[in-house]
Design an enzyme around this catalytic site. Sequence first.
Site, PDB file in Angstrom:
ATOM      1  N   GLY A  60      10.939  11.154  -5.337  1.00 59.35           N
ATOM      2  CA  GLY A  60      10.023  10.087  -4.845  1.00 59.35           C
ATOM      3  C   GLY A  60       8.704   9.771  -5.547  1.00 59.35           C
ATOM      4  O   GLY A  60       8.611   8.550  -6.172  1.00 59.35           O
ATOM      5  N   ALA A 101       7.223  16.122  -0.698  1.00 60.99           N
ATOM      6  CA  ALA A 101       7.200  17.136  -1.866  1.00 60.99           C
ATOM      7  C   ALA A 101       7.035  16.703  -3.134  1.00 60.99           C
ATOM      8  O   ALA A 101       7.732  15.629  -3.375  1.00 60.99           O
ATOM      9  CB  ALA A 101       8.645  17.950  -1.597  1.00 60.99           C
ATOM     10  N   ILE A 151       6.161   4.813   6.269  1.00 63.85           N
ATOM     11  CA  ILE A 151       7.288   6.103   6.763  1.00 63.85           C
ATOM     12  C   ILE A 151       6.658   7.095   7.278  1.00 63.85           C
ATOM     13  O   ILE A 151       7.157   7.698   8.217  1.00 63.85           O
ATOM     14  CB  ILE A 151       8.320   6.364   5.318  1.00 63.85           C
ATOM     15  CG1 ILE A 151       8.906   4.937   5.116  1.00 63.85           C
ATOM     16  CG2 ILE A 151       9.346   7.368   5.679  1.00 63.85           C
ATOM     17  CD1 ILE A 151       9.650   5.242   3.804  1.00 63.85           C
ATOM     18  N   SER A 194      -0.481  -5.062   4.272  1.00 66.95           N
ATOM     19  CA  SER A 194      -0.392  -5.548   5.500  1.00 66.95           C
ATOM     20  C   SER A 194      -0.743  -4.398   6.530  1.00 66.95           C
ATOM     21  O   SER A 194      -0.172  -3.326   6.437  1.00 66.95           O
ATOM     22  CB  SER A 194       1.168  -6.162   5.616  1.00 66.95           C
ATOM     23  OG  SER A 194       1.407  -6.574   6.924  1.00 66.95           O
ATOM     24  N   GLY A 211       0.855  -1.206   0.014  1.00 67.84           N
ATOM     25  CA  GLY A 211       0.030  -0.202  -0.058  1.00 67.84           C
ATOM     26  C   GLY A 211       0.869   1.193  -0.076  1.00 67.84           C
ATOM     27  O   GLY A 211       1.885   1.551  -0.963  1.00 67.84           O
ATOM     28  N   PRO A 223      13.097  27.254  -9.727  1.00 67.37           N
ATOM     29  CA  PRO A 223      12.006  27.455  -9.886  1.00 67.37           C
ATOM     30  C   PRO A 223      11.170  26.524 -10.868  1.00 67.37           C
ATOM     31  O   PRO A 223      11.704  25.617 -11.647  1.00 67.37           O
ATOM     32  CB  PRO A 223      11.703  28.681 -10.488  1.00 67.37           C
ATOM     33  CG  PRO A 223      12.962  28.900 -11.367  1.00 67.37           C
ATOM     34  CD  PRO A 223      13.883  27.989 -10.416  1.00 67.37           C
ATOM     35  N   LYS A 230       3.509  24.453  -3.711  1.00 72.22           N
ATOM     36  CA  LYS A 230       5.164  24.437  -3.752  1.00 72.22           C
ATOM     37  C   LYS A 230       5.240  24.818  -5.411  1.00 72.22           C
ATOM     38  O   LYS A 230       4.795  24.195  -6.237  1.00 72.22           O
ATOM     39  CB  LYS A 230       5.784  22.902  -3.740  1.00 72.22           C
ATOM     40  CG  LYS A 230       7.203  22.902  -3.936  1.00 72.22           C
ATOM     41  CD  LYS A 230       7.853  21.340  -3.891  1.00 72.22           C
ATOM     42  CE  LYS A 230       9.023  21.244  -4.479  1.00 72.22           C
ATOM     43  NZ  LYS A 230       9.503  19.891  -4.445  1.00 72.22           N
TER      44      LYS A 230
END
Length: 416
Positions: free
Chosen positions: A339, A50, A45, A39, A8, A96, A78
């Site tokens: 990420g 971001a 985490i 699970s 998940g 930017p 952001k």
Amino acid sequence: MRVLVVGGGSAGWITAAYLDAVLNGVGTPKSVLVGLIESEKIGRIGVGEATIPTIKRTLERIQIPERAFMEAADATFKQAIRFDNWLHEGHHYYHPFDRLTATRFDRHGLRWLASDRSVPYAETVTPQIKLCEEGLAPKRPDDRDYQGNIAYAYHMDAEKFAETLRDLAVARGVHHMIDDVSEVEQTESGDIAAVKTESGKRIEADLFIDCTGFARVLIGKTLGVPFESYKDWLLCDGAVAMRVPYDKKPQKNVRPYTTATALSSGWVWDIGLSDRRGTDFLTDEEAEAELRAHEGPHCDDLPARVLKFNSGRTETPWVGNCVAIGLSAGFLEPLESTGLYFVEEGVDYLTELFPRFGAMDQLRDLYNQRMRERYEESVDFINMHYVLSQRRDTPFWREATAAHRVTPRLQALFER
């Protein structure tokens, strides 16, 4: 076709929600049955996340209203990353997200090089830095969802984001199972036939998506696909994460940009939801102490967690009938918010190359080639932040800027 997402979190639920929305549509009969098993024993985490502007396209294709997403995930706008003390102490620069539309023969760089360079280059090609410094949003209240005159992304609570996508996907018909995978059953040819669970279930699928994070249960432990490390180019291998409530922070307002501040052996990332610290050349205790010293005494009573990672990628994220997406496919230190970007890229390419008619060989080859290219160009980009620094004040910075730490592809570009 039957697709089973194993795992998940943000990666799993972006994958499940995106596959269902893009391959099936919303409110229409399903040609692809998407399920997800996760699970309860494996914790997330659970830090802030971001993103970069590609996230808007992803959310738009999932078909979640922008306001609903932002409210549910505690998201803020952001529109840049500000790098403090990276070139040298007291200096800062911005990355930017927006710039003036470039023509085929873009001469902005040449004009800036011919100037006295008293104005930073980025400020000559975008008004976005001014918006950031004045604390302004990248869009107006009456702009349409995911639309604005300036490119932007978000800071968000990753755990709340995953829960929001879970609720949306399940309501649309994605089958959600809470159980632990105890065994992976393979065919004679080496493909995955089914996963077996601790509760005694046997779950078959045509395509399996490994979103089990660093555990890499399917792609690594079962299929044995090697992991290629990028530790020669990206030195940071850990982080200290801390959530600092706004009522404790001297800076009360929400900044519309990420701040990455270079310290003795890495950097601190303030994304408006949490502070993250990349560490190397320090013990965990020293890294936490430096983070607390940087943040100030108002964080003395706040807990911190140490996270470990190895920057690198799975050599071939699609093998047989298994595709690794998210941390199971690879991870680069979080300096440029890659990420969730790699989750987006992975699932977007998968929908484009989805094996509706069974044959997978050529689709797999193209998918693996594209993902390898995305990781390698991102490694070069992140590596460049370090090797161009003028800092030599600590062992970390002397090593991070050493000639042998430049990636070969980046070195070739420097030599042109």
